[in-house]
Design a protein around this motif. Structure first.
Motif, short mmCIF file in Angstrom:
data_model
loop_
_atom_site.label_atom_id
_atom_site.label_comp_id
_atom_site.label_asym_id
_atom_site.label_seq_id
_atom_site.Cartn_x
_atom_site.Cartn_y
_atom_site.Cartn_z
N SER A 107 0.31 0.48 -3.35
CA SER A 107 0.23 1.20 -4.55
C SER A 107 1.33 0.64 -5.64
N ALA A 108 0.84 0.99 -7.12
CA ALA A 108 1.92 0.39 -8.00
C ALA A 108 3.23 1.01 -7.68
N ASN A 109 3.46 2.15 -7.20
CA ASN A 109 4.73 3.01 -6.76
C ASN A 109 5.27 1.85 -5.66
N PHE A 110 4.60 1.48 -4.69
CA PHE A 110 5.25 0.77 -3.67
C PHE A 110 5.78 -0.59 -4.31
N ARG B 110 -2.72 3.78 9.41
CA ARG B 110 -2.98 4.76 8.31
C ARG B 110 -3.31 6.27 8.76
N SER B 111 -4.13 6.04 9.72
CA SER B 111 -4.65 7.27 10.17
C SER B 111 -3.59 8.26 10.77
N ASP B 112 -2.43 7.95 10.87
CA ASP B 112 -1.37 8.60 11.37
C ASP B 112 -0.39 9.46 10.44
N PHE B 113 -0.88 9.09 9.05
CA PHE B 113 -0.34 9.91 8.18
C PHE B 113 -1.45 10.44 7.05
N THR B 114 -0.97 11.68 6.49
CA THR B 114 -1.73 12.64 5.64
C THR B 114 -2.21 11.90 4.25
N SER B 115 -1.38 11.04 3.93
CA SER B 115 -1.66 10.30 2.53
C SER B 115 -1.20 8.88 2.63
#
Length: 195
Positions: free
Chosen positions: A98-101, A63-68
């Motif tokens: 997330s709901a989007n995923f 997760r830390s490799d991504f900005t969001s």
């Protein structure tokens, strides 16, 4: 020989004991699916090396490799698409999606949770069952929806809560059931999806 056309991707965060049990069950000739990949949200997840030893493709997206969160989930989504995954099995994946995923994978994501849902959503389920004085506890395989541990139940397995149970002893007994239930529930899902 069973039909191995359905492609399963397994998401983990740690040692992946449910992933191992699931992958072994799916490897049986008569199981109507194959595991196409194991993905972790931690580079050092112990389950990755085990999956690799089982000749399963592995990858990790820290997760830390991504900005969001959205960017992290987009990378996971793209990998699942690349693997042609039909069903995603969460096996100790400790991130809320997330709901989007989830909307991109409606009725295609299943999870195993260590309680008899709707009781004890979230964490520390075994300790909560003991503290509540429950006479039985167990695990649930369910479809993943936007609400945490709220999706429709596919299958459950129950274990008695013994008077001398500790969190560790109850955890061990429930985990034994999890390892059997997940593959059985996945097979049920695949049977239901047959045309």
């Amino acid at each position: 020989m069973g039909d191995k056309n359905t492609k399963i991707a397994i998401l983990i965060s740690g040692r992946g004991s449910n992933m191992i049990a699931l992958a072994k069950a799916i490897a049986a000739p008569d199981f109507p699916a194959e595991v196409v990949g194991v993905l972790a949200d931690k580079k050092d997840a112990a389950g990755l090396a085990i999956a690799s030893d089982m000749n399963i493709a592995t990858t990790s997206f820290e997760r830390s490799d991504f900005t969001s969160k959205a960017e992290h989930e987009a990378a996971i989504h793209d990998q699942l698409v690349q693997w042609n995954a039909d069903i995603i099995c969460l096996a100790g994946f400790m991130r809320l999606l997330s709901a989007n995923f989830i909307d991109k994978w409606t009725n295609k994501i299943i999870n195993i949770h260590p309680s008899l849902l709707p009781k004890y959503k979230g964490l520390n389920t075994h300790q909560r069952a003991i503290e509540a004085g429950d006479s039985e506890h167990g695990c649930t395989v369910h479809y993943v929806t936007a609400g945490m541990d709220e999706g429709p139940v596919i299958a459950q397995a129950k274990v008695p809560v013994l008077s001398d149970d500790t969190e560790a002893s109850l955890t061990a007994r429930v985990l034994e059931q999890e390892h059997q239930l997940y593959a059985k529930a996945l097979r049920d899902v695949l049977e239901r999806q047959k045309p």
